[in-house]
Write a protein that holds these residues in place. Sequence first.
Motif, PDB file in Angstrom:
ATOM      1  N   PRO A 126      66.152  31.036  42.144  1.00  0.00           N
ATOM      2  CA  PRO A 126      66.116  30.755  40.590  1.00  0.00           C
ATOM      3  C   PRO A 126      65.276  29.249  40.746  1.00  0.00           C
ATOM      4  O   PRO A 126      65.577  28.625  41.403  1.00  0.00           O
ATOM      5  N   ALA A 127      64.437  29.111  39.879  1.00  0.00           N
ATOM      6  CA  ALA A 127      63.445  28.086  39.608  1.00  0.00           C
ATOM      7  C   ALA A 127      63.931  27.249  38.298  1.00  0.00           C
ATOM      8  O   ALA A 127      63.402  26.019  37.963  1.00  0.00           O
TER       9      ALA A 127
ATOM     10  N   ALA B 145      63.794  34.601  38.954  1.00  0.00           N
ATOM     11  CA  ALA B 145      63.196  33.288  38.964  1.00  0.00           C
ATOM     12  C   ALA B 145      64.013  32.624  37.929  1.00  0.00           C
ATOM     13  O   ALA B 145      63.918  31.190  37.887  1.00  0.00           O
ATOM     14  N   LEU B 146      64.411  33.271  36.863  1.00  0.00           N
ATOM     15  CA  LEU B 146      65.155  32.475  35.607  1.00  0.00           C
ATOM     16  C   LEU B 146      66.487  32.428  36.069  1.00  0.00           C
ATOM     17  O   LEU B 146      67.187  31.850  34.672  1.00  0.00           O
ATOM     18  N   ASP B 147      67.087  33.359  36.725  1.00  0.00           N
ATOM     19  CA  ASP B 147      68.633  33.392  36.813  1.00  0.00           C
ATOM     20  C   ASP B 147      69.052  33.839  35.549  1.00  0.00           C
ATOM     21  O   ASP B 147      70.199  33.444  34.867  1.00  0.00           O
TER      22      ASP B 147
ATOM     23  N   ALA C 185      56.946  26.594  38.142  1.00  0.00           N
ATOM     24  CA  ALA C 185      57.561  27.116  39.664  1.00  0.00           C
ATOM     25  C   ALA C 185      58.247  28.455  39.402  1.00  0.00           C
ATOM     26  O   ALA C 185      58.341  29.128  40.542  1.00  0.00           O
ATOM     27  N   VAL C 186      58.657  28.934  38.065  1.00  0.00           N
ATOM     28  CA  VAL C 186      59.190  30.349  37.943  1.00  0.00           C
ATOM     29  C   VAL C 186      58.031  31.288  38.300  1.00  0.00           C
ATOM     30  O   VAL C 186      58.000  32.220  38.995  1.00  0.00           O
ATOM     31  N   ARG C 187      56.728  30.863  37.683  1.00  0.00           N
ATOM     32  CA  ARG C 187      55.577  31.721  38.076  1.00  0.00           C
ATOM     33  C   ARG C 187      55.154  31.682  39.730  1.00  0.00           C
ATOM     34  O   ARG C 187      54.886  32.743  39.950  1.00  0.00           O
ATOM     35  N   ALA C 188      55.593  30.760  40.259  1.00  0.00           N
ATOM     36  CA  ALA C 188      55.490  30.555  41.707  1.00  0.00           C
ATOM     37  C   ALA C 188      56.298  31.409  42.484  1.00  0.00           C
ATOM     38  O   ALA C 188      55.986  32.147  43.393  1.00  0.00           O
TER      39      ALA C 188
ATOM     40  N   ALA D   9      49.951  38.824  33.237  1.00  0.00           N
ATOM     41  CA  ALA D   9      51.267  39.256  32.553  1.00  0.00           C
ATOM     42  C   ALA D   9      52.347  38.245  32.766  1.00  0.00           C
ATOM     43  O   ALA D   9      53.212  38.241  31.807  1.00  0.00           O
ATOM     44  N   VAL D  10      52.182  37.657  33.936  1.00  0.00           N
ATOM     45  CA  VAL D  10      53.541  36.755  33.981  1.00  0.00           C
ATOM     46  C   VAL D  10      53.525  35.594  32.926  1.00  0.00           C
ATOM     47  O   VAL D  10      54.540  35.244  32.240  1.00  0.00           O
TER      48      VAL D  10
END
Length: 329
Positions: free
Chosen positions: A216-217, A72-74, A23-26, A38-39
């Motif tokens: 943030p996921a 995305a990771l806060d 979900a972070v990558r999304a 790279a992600v």
Amino acid sequence: MSPALSPATGPTPSQELRDALGAVRAEVAKAVVGQDAAVTGLVIALLCRGHVLLEGVPGVAKTLLVRSLSAALDLDTKRVQFTPDLMPGDVTGSLVYDARTAEFSFRAGPVFTNLLLADEINRTPPKTQASLLEAMEERQVTVDGLPRALPDPFLVIATQNPIEYEGTYSLPEAQLDRFLLKLTLPLPERDQEIEILARHAGGFDPRNLAGAGVRPAAGVDVLARARAEVARVQISREVLGYTVDVCRATRQSPSLSLGVSPRGATALLATSRAWAWLSGRGYVTPDDVKALAHPTLRHRVQLRAEAELEGVSTESVLDTVLASVPVPR
């Protein structure tokens, strides 16, 4: 398949945690088109507590990628623009005299964060580049003889331009070896570039990630649990031997003046385990080692001058090395 490589020998990775990192990558993809490799590399670095060197021409979303991952990771993020006049204290922090108390107090530098974006790191002199060595290796900063711990997680993502050499300072081998991965960001494919333009035509503002819908996921707790699972991923002695043989083969290559050190071998072990876990397995295969060999080793080797003149590239040398080392069955 040998018993040592059997899926039954390793723990079952948590699908919940892998889904959270997926979900972070999304979320990153809401702001960055393409650059999936790279992600994934950045996620692997976070799982391995490593640092990343991003290399790409201007305009391929290096900075946007880092900012999107942080959102995305806060994670707390700070950016330092490396310039020729930047001093070590501008990065690590320094003692500041307080006239009211007639005492010196420590003012923390931008390195005290979760994710430090070291933008154009090769534009600052070696003295300032070296100020990151202790932070990257020991995860602390020593000022006036007093060590100060950095937050956890702590990740340095440095960027550099591969085609512009005027006014730059090459990173010394000791500094390069501190980076877990060197990721190259290619120019986008035609369809991807059309999508980039379409987003901008629709009002996309790279300075407003919230407006782009990046949320943030996952958080520090997910990273901590995922790291614990990666640490339990098993690797057989045969695959350990294969990893060592790949690294030792670089030291014997006639095209290289510098091969991979034992630190590079441990880095390849770590990234292979993280990739195996992300792939849904509790054990490492030789294919995992092969998949991470280029990004983990490309900055740890050095071409001979005559090989460069002949047009030999680091990537082709690593391909030759991987092809020459027998794969365990």
